[in-house]
Design a protein around this motif. Structure first.
Motif, PDB file in Angstrom:
ATOM      1  N   SER A  71      -2.549   5.160   5.108  1.00 57.95           N
ATOM      2  CA  SER A  71      -2.879   4.049   4.208  1.00 57.95           C
ATOM      3  C   SER A  71      -3.041   2.774   5.026  1.00 57.95           C
ATOM      4  O   SER A  71      -2.599   2.707   6.168  1.00 57.95           O
ATOM      5  CB  SER A  71      -1.772   3.858   3.163  1.00 57.95           C
TER       6      SER A  71
ATOM      7  N   LEU B 163       0.810   4.032  -2.954  1.00 63.13           N
ATOM      8  CA  LEU B 163       0.547   5.428  -2.613  1.00 63.13           C
ATOM      9  C   LEU B 163       1.644   6.331  -3.177  1.00 63.13           C
ATOM     10  O   LEU B 163       1.358   7.374  -3.773  1.00 63.13           O
ATOM     11  CB  LEU B 163       0.442   5.589  -1.091  1.00 63.13           C
TER      12      LEU B 163
ATOM     13  N   ASN C  14       0.815  -1.214   0.000  1.00 60.89           N
ATOM     14  CA  ASN C  14       0.000   0.000   0.000  1.00 60.89           C
ATOM     15  C   ASN C  14       0.847   1.262   0.000  1.00 60.89           C
ATOM     16  O   ASN C  14       0.520   2.235  -0.681  1.00 60.89           O
ATOM     17  CB  ASN C  14      -0.975  -0.010   1.177  1.00 60.89           C
TER      18      ASN C  14
END
Length: 159
Positions: free
Chosen positions: A141, A85, A81
């Protein structure tokens, strides 16, 4: 083990590692987190087998197989993640949306599901946990907790 290592295709590995050094692992203490992160990143860079990486993480934490799997799944999703991102920011995305893995979703992720914020903003939510306590969570996140399988979707449109 049936462990699948994270797919790093298209990710800027240096950015992921740099970001993850400031992002606290959610399932272990900071000292172990750095060691585990190094094992995962270096292991994948050196094309080590999943069994080799699993054994190294297991020995650091003196974990049983189930706990080792939990730590690896959680932290690999965390790194995945963070990498996505970072790439979304570089690609000009303006917003990010939290997507919960809806099988056996916990109250925190259920509360975050569908929340959209600007790409550089944190998600923030109040939720009621399994014990009935009201809690607050803030983060950039997934992962939000051990075994979290949530992910982000990105948009280049405005918020």
């Amino acid at each position: 083990t049936g462990l699948t290592l994270l797919d790093t295709f298209g990710m800027d590995a240096q950015s992921v590692v740099r970001l993850s050094l400031i992002h606290i692992f959610v399932s272990v203490n900071k000292a172990k987190a750095k060691k585990i992160r190094d094992i995962i990143v270096n292991g994948q860079t050196n094309k080590e087998s999943p069994k080799s990486i699993f054994a190294k993480v297991k020995s650091i934490g003196k974990y049983d197989d189930a706990e080792t799997t939990r730590v690896l799944v959680t932290e690999q999703n965390n790194l995945r993640n963070l990498g996505k991102l970072e790439n979304a920011k570089k690609d000009g995305s303006k917003t990010k949306t939290w997507v919960a893995h809806l099988e056996d979703v916990d109250p925190l992720c259920k509360a975050l599901d569908g929340q959209t914020v600007k790409i550089d903003e944190d998600f923030s939510v109040k939720y009621v946990d399994e014990s009935g306590k009201t809690r607050t969570w803030t983060g950039s996140s997934p992962t939000a907790h051990p075994n979290c399988e949530c992910y982000l979707k990105f948009s280049k449109g405005g918020s």
